[in-house]
Design a protein around this motif. Structure first.
Motif, short mmCIF file in Angstrom:
data_model
loop_
_atom_site.label_atom_id
_atom_site.label_comp_id
_atom_site.label_asym_id
_atom_site.label_seq_id
_atom_site.Cartn_x
_atom_site.Cartn_y
_atom_site.Cartn_z
N TYR A 35 0.83 -1.22 0.00
CA TYR A 35 0.00 0.00 0.00
C TYR A 35 0.85 1.25 0.00
N ARG A 36 1.97 1.21 0.70
CA ARG A 36 2.75 2.43 0.81
C ARG A 36 3.44 2.79 -0.49
N LEU A 74 -7.87 -4.36 -2.34
CA LEU A 74 -8.67 -4.38 -1.11
C LEU A 74 -10.15 -4.49 -1.45
N PHE A 91 -12.44 -7.66 -0.47
CA PHE A 91 -13.60 -7.45 0.40
C PHE A 91 -14.88 -7.82 -0.32
N TYR A 140 -10.83 -14.74 6.69
CA TYR A 140 -9.50 -14.86 7.29
C TYR A 140 -8.42 -14.82 6.21
N LEU A 146 -8.11 -11.56 4.47
CA LEU A 146 -7.45 -10.57 5.34
C LEU A 146 -5.94 -10.80 5.41
N LEU A 147 -5.50 -12.05 5.15
CA LEU A 147 -4.05 -12.28 5.15
C LEU A 147 -3.38 -11.41 4.09
N VAL A 188 -4.68 -8.62 2.84
CA VAL A 188 -4.81 -7.24 3.31
C VAL A 188 -3.72 -6.94 4.33
N ARG A 189 -3.47 -7.92 5.20
CA ARG A 189 -2.43 -7.75 6.20
C ARG A 189 -1.08 -7.49 5.55
N PHE A 199 -1.29 -3.90 3.77
CA PHE A 199 -1.52 -2.69 4.55
C PHE A 199 -0.79 -2.67 5.88
N LEU A 200 -0.77 -3.82 6.57
CA LEU A 200 -0.27 -3.81 7.93
C LEU A 200 1.25 -3.92 8.00
N ARG A 201 1.80 -4.69 7.08
CA ARG A 201 3.23 -4.96 7.17
C ARG A 201 4.03 -3.87 6.48
N LYS A 202 5.25 -3.75 6.97
CA LYS A 202 6.20 -2.91 6.25
C LYS A 202 7.31 -3.82 5.77
N TYR A 225 -10.48 -3.89 11.56
CA TYR A 225 -9.29 -4.68 11.24
C TYR A 225 -8.13 -3.77 10.86
N LEU A 250 -12.55 -11.74 13.20
CA LEU A 250 -13.15 -13.05 12.93
C LEU A 250 -14.23 -13.38 13.94
#
Lengths: 474, 497
Positions: A359-360, A370, A374, A416, A419-420, A422-423, A426-429, B148, B168
């Motif tokens: 994402y960054r 995303l 979704f 789930y 979202l992996l 998405v994780r 978005f979440l990880r760098k 989330y 979840l």
């Protein structure tokens, strides 16, 4: 015979004309000019897609072998949309890979012949016609899967596909012959009146069903899907997962709900069981995938399981929910494939880890992904939510609450693994993020179409209402 | 234009505006303006509602309007509010605005943060204004999903784990809910043209008792997951502890109220017979939540965990009170939702401020903060006193009403559980006062704390936004109580009491 009647086949004739023009262009252009076949093909197919929406008559041709009416026509238009998106997404790849090797027009020829096969399959009023359509839609795809023939995986995908498809066709043919033996007719209309559910008919029907289930990649006929998706060129994997699957769902719908309601005592139980198996096994296997193409393959196996819920309601709402879901699914899944394709084209990477910090660096592509994920997971207000909700609703209308509960719990599992990704995005760098990806206009246009579909189809109820109106007859 | 529609349009426009923002300053300005407008609109709704009632309008739902959506399936978008939803809308507006102020210093991906936060708030507003099960469900999921990203990107600690667990579990709850709602739809008889998702029409037509027995537990558990009902509460401590400040505020303050509101508005209202039959079982679970949450909080040392368990206890009390199925207790339940929403949001806001300064949330590592951070510490004491139910603050009004209502049941089972739940209040006093004593009083135990910066203007604004209503409800609860009481009539009528 009146020649004007042939215009009932306008859709097929149009596509045939497009194919012929592209073949002629292949002869006409030489050397460097060959790359202009790509925009020409896209323009022609775009025109074909548009022209498909003009109103058309209904009726039957060739003694009932070919039939068409408003719903069938609409189904073909949906497939056109899917193929249009695929054609746009593959444009960059075709230019880069195929133009130097001088293999451009064959690509379009194969792709569109397979689509032509699907048209005939959906329009068939006769089991033989159906079989020819089925074959015609499958064989070219095997060639396409092996199109990057110098890449081992692609060749392997082609071989796997052709072997499995061959076996599936043989089984289908066996089923057809048994049905013919039991009833003495090929015509679907006559067949539907004669079917009573004797042992021989049931056996024939199950063989026949297995062949179609292979195309939809229902569990336990799904083993080819991940390998073929992974090996095939990404655009073709997208085509397999939405257009090819969508067409098979349509034909299954027409056959089961339109022509074999008298056998519903048999197939409702089968579909109930297969729906549970397909959703659950597809989901459980998707959980552990690292390669995004394999991941999407298993996710699309699971999605097929959800579609089966729509078959359990005999009413208009069931059919409408199936068609609507396929339409939504085309946009959602092709958006995801589009992003995977652009990343793969730019960097050759297709693993989930590679998307860390995506994402960054590429915010727009990440947003498309995303939305696509979704929508596939069924999150409101995206179209996928409505698609799934209507499927569940039609199953609940038949009183299958337990199945609905299993299905909804399966969407939680699917959430789930979506979202992996998405994780990762978005979440990880990441210390080594992917570079900034520049897509060509074709790819951008395709993603734009998909995103528009994901955002608009659900919130505006017009499309569903339209489909519902068409579903009065099959 | 319908005022309720405005409550959805303002956040949507704010979201659209945020998409065009580039800098952090722009993003937070747009958010503050948008949520400020929403705040004004919510209070306007409150006054308009009170005026209508004063003018003698006794309709069950006010400001109703209905939009056709999916006609073949008879799905409409029906809007309408009664006293309960108005109160919760105002609560949401207050907490959201306070949350935006508290996140004023958001550094990383500020624009995306505000987009997710306001998307969450939009879902909550939509849920409270809907009179239609389909749209309620839609907004419910819309409110859950941004969590989330909010926890996963901007959280702390084991944020990926907490975010996934929370999402979840809540989505698993909504799976049961979906089946329950579909069951309600297909058993509804109220509408002239086939089945309906409209709450009032379903209530008017009634649901067959056999169907109620199947779908009441599904619906109640579905909403109960969000209301942190034992044994489905485990997402709550982890989620709250990992979430960034504003998200904890919104989540504990508002989102968990969706669970209570849903249990009241959907499960009990539409399926009264099953509710009376099965209440005993859920009273066991929720009563256990109350006690378990309180004792859980005692054992914690991390401020956020203390509050998360305290929320489990207080939200359990909300469901407990609803299950008492009488007017007084339900009135208390709604008051408790509002009171808990305000004070828990205040708690989380203050914890965020403390953490930003001291970089710890462990109670034992802090000491004497009252001397160095007087404003924040004073607010903390107020929140604590409200939480343990001191008269004069909102917590007392709510809990008192609940227990008076619960005691109206004369049988042993209800009496025993009521007494057990009351005893949890004593435990609340233990963990609140112990924290106040250790953390705020005494000598300053860390020399570095002597130079902590005082609360900034945006922090003060956020905190005051929450304290004022706490005090106002505590001092003058009657108008709010009256507003809610009148709206409970339809439910009580359904229950046949």
């Amino acid at each position: 015979m009146n020649w004007e009647q042939l215009l009932l086949m306008r859709h097929e004739l149009q596509l045939l004309a497009v194919i012929l023009i592209v073949i002629c262009a292949e002869i006409y252009f030489s050397g460097k000019d060959k790359s202009s076949i790509v925009p020409l093909s896209i323009a022609l197919f775009g025109m074909h897609t548009l022209a498909g929406w003009f109103p058309m008559g209904e009726g039957a041709l060739f003694g009932g072998m070919y039939r068409t009416h408003a719903l069938i026509h609409f189904l073909k238009n949906i497939l056109d949309l899917g193929v249009l998106v695929v054609v746009l997404q593959t444009a960059g790849w075709v230019k880069k890979q195929l133009v130097p090797e001088n293999r451009v027009s064959e690509f379009y020829l194969l792709l569109w012949s397979s689509l032509l096969g699907m048209y005939y399959m959906i329009s068939s009023g006769d089991v033989l016609m159906l079989f020819i359509g089925l074959e015609m839609s499958t064989l070219p795809v095997a060639a396409l899967a092996a199109y990057e023939v110098l890449r081992m995986r692609s060749a392997e995908a082609g071989i796997k596909m052709i072997l499995m498809a061959g076996l599936a066709s043989a089984i289908t043919l066996m089923g057809i012959s048994l049905l013919y033996g039991a009833t003495g007719t090929f015509s679907l209309t006559v067949l539907s009146q004669k079917l009573t559910g004797t042992g021989l008919e049931t056996l024939g029907f199950i063989f026949f069903f297995a062949g179609v289930a292979f195309k939809i990649s229902l569990v336990p006929f799904h083993f080819w899907a991940p390998d073929v998706y992974e090996g095939a060129p990404t655009g073709i994997a997208g085509y397999l997962s939405v257009v090819s699957k969508g067409a098979a769902v349509f034909i299954l719908m027409i056959l089961l709900l339109g022509f074999a309601p008298s056998l519903s005592g048999i197939w409702i139980g089968v579909l109930y069981l297969l729906a549970i198996l397909t959703m659950t096994i597809g989901n459980l296997f998707a959980l552990r995938q690292q390669n995004l193409k394999r991941f999407l393959a298993y996710s699309s196996v699971a999605q097929a399981g959800f579609i089966l819920l729509g078959f359990l309601s005999a009413g208009q709402d069931g059919r409408a929910s199936i068609i609507y879901f396929v339409l939504v699914y085309i946009f959602s899944n092709l958006a995801a494939f589009g992003v995977v394709h652009s990343v793969e084209a730019a960097t050759g990477k297709e693993n989930m880890d590679d998307y860390e910090g995506f994402y960054r660096v590429n915010p727009r592509l990440a947003m498309v992904m995303l939305l696509a994920l979704f929508s596939l997971a069924g999150i409101p207000p995206l179209a996928g939510f409505f698609g799934k909700f209507f499927l569940f609703m039609s199953a609940a209308a038949g009183g299958y609450y337990v199945l609905v509960l299993i299905a909804v719990l399966n969407t939680v599992i699917s959430l789930y693994y979506y979202l992996l990704i998405v994780r990762a995005m978005f979440l990880r760098k990441s210390a080594h993020p992917l570079p900034v990806i520049q897509n060509d206009y074709w790819m951008r246009a395709s993603l734009l179409i998909c995103v528009a579909g994901i955002l608009v189809l659900g919130v505006s109820s017009g499309v569903y209402d339209y489909i519902f109106g068409l579903c009065v007859r099959l | 234009m319908n005022i309720l529609l405005l409550l959805l349009i303002i956040p949507s426009l704010t979201l659209a505006g945020l998409l065009f923002c580039k800098e952090r300053e722009q993003a937070r300005l747009v958010s503050v303006v948008g949520m400020g407008l929403q705040f004004v609109a919510a209070f306007y709704l409150l006054f308009a509602f009170l005026q209508e009632r004063a003018a003698g309008n006794t309709a069950e739902m006010l400001f109703t309007s209905s939009y056709k959506w999916y006609e073949p399936l008879n799905i409409r978008f029906d809007l309408g509010v009664d006293g309960v939803s108005v109160a919760l809308i105002v609560l949401t507006a207050i907490v959201t605005l306070a949350g935006v102020f508290i996140s004023w210093r958001m550094e990383d991906l500020a624009k995306e943060f505000f987009i997710s936060l306001i998307a969450l708030a939009t879902g909550v507003f939509g849920f409270f204004v809907s009179l239609d099960l389909f749209t309620m469900f839609l907004f419910y999921e819309l409110a859950v999903i941004p969590m989330y990203l909010l926890i996963g990107i901007w959280g702390s600690g084991p944020k990926e784990y907490s975010a996934m667990k929370l999402t979840l579990m809540l989505m698993g709850g909504s799976a049961f809910l979906l089946v329950g709602l579909l069951g309600l739809y297909f058993n509804s008889t109220g509408a002239a043209d086939g089945h309906t998702f409209n709450l009032m029409e379903i209530a008017a037509g009634g649901i067959p008792v056999e169907a109620q027995r199947i779908f009441f537990p599904l619906t109640f558990v579905g909403f109960g997951v969000l209301g942190a009902m034992f044994p489905f509460h485990t997402w709550s401590p982890d989620g709250h502890a990992s979430a960034p400040t504003a998200v904890s505020m919104l989540h504990a303050g508002v989102l968990m109220k969706l669970g209570g509101y849903g249990c009241y508005r959907v499960a009990v209202f539409l399926m009264p017979q099953a509710a009376s039959e099965m209440a005993w079982f859920f009273i066991l679970l929720t009563g256990f939540s109350v006690i378990y949450g309180a004792f859980g909080a005692i054992r914690q040392t991390d401020l956020k965990y203390i509050n998360a368990y305290s929320s489990v206890s207080h939200c359990g009390l909300v469901l407990f009170a609803i299950l008492m199925l009488n007017k007084t207790a339900m009135n208390g339940a709604i008051l408790q939702m509002i009171s808990h929403g305000l004070m828990t949001a205040l708690f989380f806001a203050l914890i965020g401020m403390l953490y930003e300064r001291t970089h710890t949330r462990i109670v034992q590592e802090m000491g004497g903060l009252m001397k160095v951070l007087p404003f924040i510490s004073a607010c903390y004491v107020i929140a604590g006193l409200a939480s343990l139910g001191l008269p004069g603050l909102s917590g007392f009004v709510a809990e008192m009403t609940i227990f008076v209502g619960a005691f109206e049941h004369a049988d042993t089972f209800h009496r025993v559980w009521t007494i057990l739940a009351v005893s949890a209040i004593v435990v609340t006093a233990v963990y609140i006062l112990r924290v106040v004593g250790t953390m705020l009083m005494g000598p300053v135990n860390n020399p570095e704390y002597a130079h902590l910066p005082a609360a900034t203007w945006y922090e003060k604004t956020g905190a005051l936004l929450l304290i004022l209503p706490i005090a106002a409800i505590g001092m003058a609860p009657l108008w709010l109580s009256e507003m809610i009481r009148f709206s409970l009539e339809p439910v009580i009528r359904q229950l046949g009491l």
